[in-house]
Design a protein around this motif. Structure first.
Motif, PDB file in Angstrom:
ATOM      1  N   GLU A 186       0.811  -1.216   0.000  1.00 10.54           N
ATOM      2  CA  GLU A 186       0.000   0.000   0.000  1.00 10.54           C
ATOM      3  C   GLU A 186       0.843   1.265   0.000  1.00 10.54           C
ATOM      4  O   GLU A 186       0.364   2.334  -0.385  1.00 10.54           O
ATOM      5  N   ASP A 187       2.114   1.161   0.422  1.00 16.02           N
ATOM      6  CA  ASP A 187       3.002   2.323   0.435  1.00 16.02           C
ATOM      7  C   ASP A 187       3.821   2.426  -0.839  1.00 16.02           C
ATOM      8  O   ASP A 187       4.783   3.210  -0.904  1.00 16.02           O
ATOM      9  N   ASP A 188       3.466   1.658  -1.869  1.00 11.69           N
ATOM     10  CA  ASP A 188       4.137   1.638  -3.177  1.00 11.69           C
ATOM     11  C   ASP A 188       5.497   0.933  -3.155  1.00 11.69           C
ATOM     12  O   ASP A 188       6.197   0.907  -4.168  1.00 11.69           O
ATOM     13  N   ARG A 189       5.896   0.353  -2.014  1.00  9.82           N
ATOM     14  CA  ARG A 189       7.149  -0.414  -1.970  1.00  9.82           C
ATOM     15  C   ARG A 189       6.912  -1.803  -2.553  1.00  9.82           C
ATOM     16  O   ARG A 189       5.838  -2.387  -2.382  1.00  9.82           O
ATOM     17  N   ILE A 190       7.938  -2.331  -3.177  1.00  9.05           N
ATOM     18  CA  ILE A 190       7.847  -3.657  -3.795  1.00  9.05           C
ATOM     19  C   ILE A 190       8.040  -4.710  -2.714  1.00  9.05           C
ATOM     20  O   ILE A 190       9.040  -4.710  -1.993  1.00  9.05           O
ATOM     21  N   LEU A 191       7.076  -5.611  -2.593  1.00  7.52           N
ATOM     22  CA  LEU A 191       7.125  -6.660  -1.575  1.00  7.52           C
ATOM     23  C   LEU A 191       7.813  -7.914  -2.086  1.00  7.52           C
ATOM     24  O   LEU A 191       8.354  -8.701  -1.301  1.00  7.52           O
ATOM     25  N   GLY A 192       7.788  -8.115  -3.401  1.00  9.17           N
ATOM     26  CA  GLY A 192       8.410  -9.303  -3.964  1.00  9.17           C
ATOM     27  C   GLY A 192       8.216  -9.351  -5.459  1.00  9.17           C
ATOM     28  O   GLY A 192       7.305  -8.717  -6.007  1.00  9.17           O
ATOM     29  N   ILE A 193       9.090 -10.097  -6.127  1.00  9.92           N
ATOM     30  CA  ILE A 193       8.949 -10.303  -7.561  1.00  9.92           C
ATOM     31  C   ILE A 193       9.329 -11.737  -7.887  1.00  9.92           C
ATOM     32  O   ILE A 193      10.248 -12.306  -7.297  1.00  9.92           O
ATOM     33  N   THR A 194       8.590 -12.316  -8.812  1.00  8.16           N
ATOM     34  CA  THR A 194       8.879 -13.645  -9.346  1.00  8.16           C
ATOM     35  C   THR A 194       9.034 -13.507 -10.849  1.00  8.16           C
ATOM     36  O   THR A 194       8.174 -12.905 -11.504  1.00  8.16           O
ATOM     37  N   VAL A 195      10.114 -14.064 -11.369  1.00 11.05           N
ATOM     38  CA  VAL A 195      10.330 -14.065 -12.819  1.00 11.05           C
ATOM     39  C   VAL A 195      10.533 -15.506 -13.263  1.00 11.05           C
ATOM     40  O   VAL A 195      11.456 -16.180 -12.799  1.00 11.05           O
ATOM     41  N   PHE A 196       9.659 -15.969 -14.135  1.00 11.76           N
ATOM     42  CA  PHE A 196       9.834 -17.265 -14.789  1.00 11.76           C
ATOM     43  C   PHE A 196      10.039 -16.964 -16.260  1.00 11.76           C
ATOM     44  O   PHE A 196       9.094 -16.835 -17.024  1.00 11.76           O
ATOM     45  N   GLY A 197      11.305 -16.757 -16.618  1.00 15.03           N
ATOM     46  CA  GLY A 197      11.594 -16.331 -17.971  1.00 15.03           C
ATOM     47  C   GLY A 197      13.079 -16.274 -18.228  1.00 15.03           C
ATOM     48  O   GLY A 197      13.903 -16.456 -17.329  1.00 15.03           O
ATOM     49  N   VAL A 198      13.416 -15.973 -19.472  1.00 15.36           N
ATOM     50  CA  VAL A 198      14.816 -15.909 -19.879  1.00 15.36           C
ATOM     51  C   VAL A 198      15.568 -14.890 -19.017  1.00 15.36           C
ATOM     52  O   VAL A 198      15.097 -13.786 -18.779  1.00 15.36           O
ATOM     53  N   ASP A 199      16.739 -15.295 -18.518  1.00 13.01           N
ATOM     54  CA  ASP A 199      17.569 -14.448 -17.653  1.00 13.01           C
ATOM     55  C   ASP A 199      16.783 -13.905 -16.460  1.00 13.01           C
ATOM     56  O   ASP A 199      16.992 -12.772 -16.012  1.00 13.01           O
ATOM     57  N   GLY A 200      15.910 -14.730 -15.915  1.00 15.04           N
ATOM     58  CA  GLY A 200      15.082 -14.298 -14.794  1.00 15.04           C
ATOM     59  C   GLY A 200      15.890 -13.838 -13.602  1.00 15.04           C
ATOM     60  O   GLY A 200      15.492 -12.911 -12.892  1.00 15.04           O
ATOM     61  N   GLY A 201      17.030 -14.465 -13.371  1.00 12.99           N
ATOM     62  CA  GLY A 201      17.867 -14.072 -12.240  1.00 12.99           C
ATOM     63  C   GLY A 201      18.396 -12.659 -12.363  1.00 12.99           C
ATOM     64  O   GLY A 201      18.511 -11.935 -11.361  1.00 12.99           O
ATOM     65  N   GLU A 202      18.737 -12.255 -13.572  1.00 12.95           N
ATOM     66  CA  GLU A 202      19.252 -10.899 -13.778  1.00 12.95           C
ATOM     67  C   GLU A 202      18.147  -9.865 -13.574  1.00 12.95           C
ATOM     68  O   GLU A 202      18.362  -8.811 -12.952  1.00 12.95           O
ATOM     69  N   ILE A 203      16.960 -10.155 -14.093  1.00 19.39           N
ATOM     70  CA  ILE A 203      15.834  -9.229 -13.928  1.00 19.39           C
ATOM     71  C   ILE A 203      15.472  -9.097 -12.452  1.00 19.39           C
ATOM     72  O   ILE A 203      15.269  -7.997 -11.928  1.00 19.39           O
ATOM     73  N   MET A 204      15.385 -10.232 -11.776  1.00 15.86           N
ATOM     74  CA  MET A 204      15.063 -10.222 -10.350  1.00 15.86           C
ATOM     75  C   MET A 204      16.075  -9.414  -9.551  1.00 15.86           C
ATOM     76  O   MET A 204      15.709  -8.664  -8.638  1.00 15.86           O
ATOM     77  N   SER A 205      17.357  -9.530  -9.898  1.00 17.16           N
ATOM     78  CA  SER A 205      18.395  -8.821  -9.145  1.00 17.16           C
ATOM     79  C   SER A 205      18.246  -7.311  -9.255  1.00 17.16           C
ATOM     80  O   SER A 205      18.508  -6.577  -8.293  1.00 17.16           O
ATOM     81  N   ALA A 206      17.819  -6.837 -10.418  1.00 22.40           N
ATOM     82  CA  ALA A 206      17.599  -5.398 -10.578  1.00 22.40           C
ATOM     83  C   ALA A 206      16.492  -4.917  -9.645  1.00 22.40           C
ATOM     84  O   ALA A 206      16.601  -3.852  -9.017  1.00 22.40           O
ATOM     85  N   VAL A 207      15.433  -5.701  -9.514  1.00 23.00           N
ATOM     86  CA  VAL A 207      14.336  -5.334  -8.620  1.00 23.00           C
ATOM     87  C   VAL A 207      14.782  -5.443  -7.162  1.00 23.00           C
ATOM     88  O   VAL A 207      14.390  -4.621  -6.312  1.00 23.00           O
ATOM     89  N   GLN A 208      15.608  -6.425  -6.857  1.00 22.52           N
ATOM     90  CA  GLN A 208      16.112  -6.560  -5.496  1.00 22.52           C
ATOM     91  C   GLN A 208      16.869  -5.308  -5.066  1.00 22.52           C
ATOM     92  O   GLN A 208      16.735  -4.850  -3.920  1.00 22.52           O
TER      93      GLN A 208
END
Length: 473
Positions: A411-433
């Motif tokens: 509710e405060d616009d902060r990201i609580l979590g992300i799941t990526v099931f896709g090509v280079d998902g680890g790299e995308i997830m790391s950017a969000v982390q």
């Protein structure tokens, strides 16, 4: 300074004695030695631990070879004609071995340049902070540390299923040394290790069957994740048997095995040429004298530690997989920072850290923070942003459009979590982390000017999509 024990074995005194040379242990040792401390590291076999030798990096090397093979099988899709191809497992394994040798050489140089002494042998506590080492070359040494660090890791668990141990099943270690491709590999376990190897060996040419006791692969993940994995395995011709309780095993892996299992109250039999166990991990805590060291274990056999990674024995620390913390190399590396700081008099704790994970199937599965199931269980309201990977234009240029990504926003616009099931998902997830670590609102990523066409640009698409508001029941 050296002392003589009652049996006249010399006791050698060190500032720090480390049992095990894995990820966290080696960095503690090298750091302390470079600060002028006298440090000894006891390692029975794998210099540098499992990650460079028999786990993370070698398995990803094999997975990459399998991915190249998959591209050969899809050559026509890219407008390339081939007269066929043949996988030579000997060459696949030699590539892996070459990489491992290079990594071990780097570790040996680090021991030499840091001044930390590498002692090759089997170490056992004989009293608090005193370890007796049966050297690989013969003979015995006794090493006592002002501080002692335990980092003995884990090994693959072989459950007490009738006939399983006698079948001599493959573990991930054995699978990384296969010079002949299995005709039909049966994998027991639908977790990370089992799924990575199942897909890799299927792509290299084996028939593969995964036997899982639960109702889905990676059964603790959200339903859309498990459905995506099931669809992926169906597409690649990997048989998956769910709700299967293995009753017994007959035969010998490599010669022929028969797995008897119960499914829906009916007894069935599955036959294959090779059997692999991927049923979880067991801590390496037996037979190393921890009871003589005053080090207590928990009910699962892991070393008990507090948030500072102190054990129940004074001046005795533990880190990495043997503590029962999340069993990832990146966690063990962070454990190193905790122990390093606390040895220097600090008060660094493990509580509150974000732990990401990536499963290196193709496409990858990566997650940081809350899943939907976890958010619901905790009664947390969230907005769900979700897009198919095909909405990220870069995936179309790669012909890698399978999967999806989704993010939970509070509710405060902060990201609580992300799941990526896709090509280079680890790299995308790391950017969000990184954005999560900085406490940035999701709008920062939504409104960013990201290069086109890249996979990271997909975060703009994701956070510009229309969210679904989910409130606790």
């Amino acid at each position: 300074m050296m002392q003589m024990a009652a049996d006249e074995v010399v006791v050698e005194e060190y500032d720090l004695v480390v049992l095990g040379s894995g990820e966290g242990s080696k960095f503690v040792a090298w750091t302390q030695a470079r600060q002028g401390k006298r440090v000894a590291v006891i390692e029975q076999r794998w210099v540098g631990g499992s990650c460079p030798n028999i786990a993370c990096l070698p398995s990803k090397n094999l997975i990459q070879s399998a991915k190249v093979a998959s591209y050969f099988s899809r050559a026509a899709e890219f407008g390339i004609e081939t007269a066929g191809y043949k996988v030579k497992m000997g060459g696949v394994i030699q590539r892996k071995r070459g990489m491992v040798k290079g990594l071990v050489d780097i570790h040996l140089r680090n021991f030499e340049t840091s001044g930390a002494e590498l002692v090759l042998g089997h170490g056992v506590f004989v009293e608090p902070r005193l370890i007796e080492v049966k050297l690989n070359t013969g003979g015995v040494r006794r090493l006592r540390g002002t501080d002692v660090l335990i980092g003995t890791g884990t090994h693959a668990r072989v459950e007490t299923i009738p006939g399983l141990a006698a079948a001599k099943p493959l573990t991930h270690i054995d699978a990384l040394e296969l010079e002949t491709l299995p005709e039909h590999l049966i994998v027991l376990g639908g977790g990370y290790i089992g799924l990575e190897f199942a897909q890799a060996l299927r792509r290299l040419g084996s028939r593969v069957t995964v036997v899982e006791r639960n109702g889905s692969l990676l059964h603790r993940e959200d339903a859309d994740v498990t459905a995506g994995l099931q669809g992926l395995f169906d597409e690649e011709g990997i048989e998956v048997i769910l709700h299967a309780t293995v009753e017994s095993v007959l035969g010998t892996s490599g010669e022929g095995v028969a797995v008897r299992y119960l499914q829906g109250g009916e007894e069935k039999t599955l036959e294959g040429t090779h059997l692999m166990v991927a049923l979880g991990r067991t801590p390496n805590t037996k037979g190393i004298g921890l009871e003589l060291a005053g080090v207590d274990l928990d009910e699962r056999g892991y070393v008990k530690v507090n948030a500072r990674l102190e054990t129940t024995a004074p001046h005795t620390w533990a880190l990495g997989d043997v503590t029962g913390n999340p069993q990832f190399t990146h966690v063990a590396f962070d454990d190193f920072r905790v122990v390093r700081d606390n040895l220097a008099g600090g008060d660094h704790v493990t509580t509150g850290r974000q732990v990401p994970f990536v499963m290196f199937t193709d496409p990858e599965l990566a997650r940081i923070g809350l899943s939907e199931a976890e958010a619901k269980a905790k009664g947390i309201s969230y907005r769900l942003f979700r897009i198919p990977m095909a909405a990220v234009l870069r995936t179309r240029t790669l012909s890698e459009t399978r999967g999806f990504m989704k993010a939970l926003v509070g509710e405060d616009d902060r990201i609580l979590g992300i799941t990526v099931f896709g090509v280079d998902g680890g790299e995308i997830m790391s950017a969000v982390q990184i954005a999560m670590l900085a406490g940035l609102p999701y709008t920062t990523l939504r409104d960013a000017v990201l290069a086109h066409p890249t996979l990271m640009e997909g975060l703009v698409v994701l956070f510009s999509s229309t969210p679904v508001v989910v409130k606790p029941d």
